[in-house]
Design an enzyme around this catalytic site. Structure first.
Site, PDB file in Angstrom:
ATOM      1  N   ARG A   1     -71.439 117.475 -65.551  1.00 13.92           N
ATOM      2  CA  ARG A   1     -71.881 117.497 -64.148  1.00 13.92           C
ATOM      3  C   ARG A   1     -71.748 116.080 -63.614  1.00 13.92           C
ATOM      4  NH1 ARG A   1     -77.213 120.188 -61.537  1.00 13.92           N
ATOM      5  NH2 ARG A   1     -75.816 121.971 -61.751  1.00 13.92           N
TER       6      ARG A   1
ATOM      7  N   LYS B   1     -74.312 100.867 -68.073  1.00  9.91           N
ATOM      8  CA  LYS B   1     -73.957  99.477 -68.355  1.00  9.91           C
ATOM      9  C   LYS B   1     -72.620  99.091 -67.729  1.00  9.91           C
ATOM     10  CE  LYS B   1     -76.199  99.872 -72.880  1.00  9.91           C
ATOM     11  NZ  LYS B   1     -75.990  99.820 -74.348  1.00  9.91           N
TER      12      LYS B   1
ATOM     13  N   ARG C   1     -82.168 123.565 -64.811  1.00 13.13           N
ATOM     14  CA  ARG C   1     -81.694 124.888 -65.183  1.00 13.13           C
ATOM     15  C   ARG C   1     -80.337 124.852 -65.888  1.00 13.13           C
ATOM     16  NH1 ARG C   1     -84.438 124.397 -61.074  1.00 13.13           N
ATOM     17  NH2 ARG C   1     -86.035 125.828 -60.326  1.00 13.13           N
ATOM     18  N   THR C   2     -79.372 124.161 -65.285  1.00 11.22           N
ATOM     19  CA  THR C   2     -78.005 124.193 -65.819  1.00 11.22           C
ATOM     20  C   THR C   2     -77.936 123.553 -67.193  1.00 11.22           C
ATOM     21  OG1 THR C   2     -77.119 124.131 -63.572  1.00 11.22           O
ATOM     22  CG2 THR C   2     -75.603 123.610 -65.358  1.00 11.22           C
TER      23      THR C   2
ATOM     24  N   HIS D   1     -69.117 124.896 -58.571  1.00 11.13           N
ATOM     25  CA  HIS D   1     -70.110 125.109 -59.628  1.00 11.13           C
ATOM     26  C   HIS D   1     -69.808 126.493 -60.208  1.00 11.13           C
ATOM     27  CE1 HIS D   1     -73.548 124.947 -62.056  1.00 11.13           C
ATOM     28  NE2 HIS D   1     -74.501 124.687 -61.174  1.00 11.13           N
TER      29      HIS D   1
END
Length: 310
Positions: free
Chosen positions: A107, A85, A57-58, A135
């Site tokens: 995020r 890596k 969703r975000t 959030h």
């Protein structure tokens, strides 16, 4: 325009700034109803979606929001970045800065990662969720949905029920709702309630109520916000079984009847049906869960527009 470069959390936003974001989101909602869902507002601006945790969703709504404002969007996930890596977040930040990105939406599983990025890059940083910290855009989406459905944000009784201990959504909503005088009832299993959580909001702690009784939390509530049990953040068992959890802290029709007759039921998603919420409630007449998803695009358009200066 917002008098700030970054959106790192709700805690340091004023009421006026929150209302400005919501008002702009309301005006931008109309763009999504057009035959051609695009305006040239951010043409020439570049936005990088940097997601080190899984998201549907975000990330998707930030991508759609940016594209509807005509920004150039680049999506980077953990599996496709050099972090896989061994590159550090600091080196990633320096690399993005060298590319002169206008905004980075991040995020990350570590609390404070967006704050560190904000100190190391010239780009505007938007926190799309950092660990169990905040959030901010989800709280703004929730506030937008509440205001549209209830006609106000002030003086509501909001029950937030579920995995409080691991929830950045709960924390951001706690900061936002208490700024508008809402009484917030936090309810969960004792093992999922951080001790002293009501002291988190120092200046408004009298508006925060903690209970382990779902019936008490829901009684005469204007809004019920269910939270997902975040099994992926748990290194041990916090309750005996899923069946036991639903028995005491799951939202079913019988419990909904204890709330106000015009209650709205929210969930930031993704939902665990049959764990924290029954299917007939999630899809029932009081649910505004899909409204939250739809509002997400408009709110994130507003954030990008206000931070990048149009």
């Amino acid at each position: 325009m917002l008098n700030r470069k970054h959106l790192l959390g709700i805690q340091d936003l004023s009421r006026d700034e929150i209302l400005e974001i919501l008002d702009v989101a309301e005006s931008l909602q109309e763009v999504s109803t057009r035959p051609i869902k695009k305006v040239p507002t951010l043409r020439g601006k570049s936005v990088i979606n940097l997601f080190f945790e899984a998201s549907t969703r975000t990330r998707t709504s930030f991508e759609i929001a940016g594209k509807r404002l005509s920004a150039d969007i680049v999506n980077i996930s953990l599996s496709t970045s050099s972090v896989s890596k061994g590159e550090t977040l600091i080196d990633t930040a320096k690399t993005l800065d060298a590319m002169a990105a206008d905004s980075v939406v991040i995020r990350h599983s570590s609390s404070g990662a967006p704050h560190m990025l904000a100190k190391m890059t010239r780009a505007s940083i938007i926190n799309a969720g950092d660990g169990a910290h905040e959030h901010p855009t989800q709280a703004l989406i929730d506030a937008f949905t509440m205001r549209q459905r209830k006609g106000r944000l002030e003086n509501l009784k909001v029950a937030i029920i579920g995995d409080i201990a691991h929830s950045r959504v709960a924390r951001s909503n706690l900061y936002l709702l208490t700024k508008f005088g809402c009484h917030v009832w936090l309810c969960s299993a004792p093992t999922l309630m951080p001790p002293g959580v009501e002291k988190m909001i120092c200046e408004n702690s009298e508006l925060v109520h903690v209970t382990h009784s779902m019936e008490e939390a829901i009684e005469s509530a204007d809004v019920i916000m269910m939270l997902r049990v975040q099994f992926e953040r748990m290194s041990e068992s916090f309750f005996p079984s899923v069946r036991e959890y639903f028995r005491y802290w799951g939202l079913n029709r019988e419990r909904v009847n204890r709330a106000k007759s015009d209650v709205i039921i929210m969930h930031p998603g993704p939902m665990n049906r049959g764990v924290e919420i029954a299917t007939d409630v999630a899809d029932g007449p009081y649910s505004v869960i899909l409204d939250q998803v739809a509002s997400g695009v408009a709110v994130r358009m507003a954030v990008l527009y206000l931070l990048l200066g149009g």
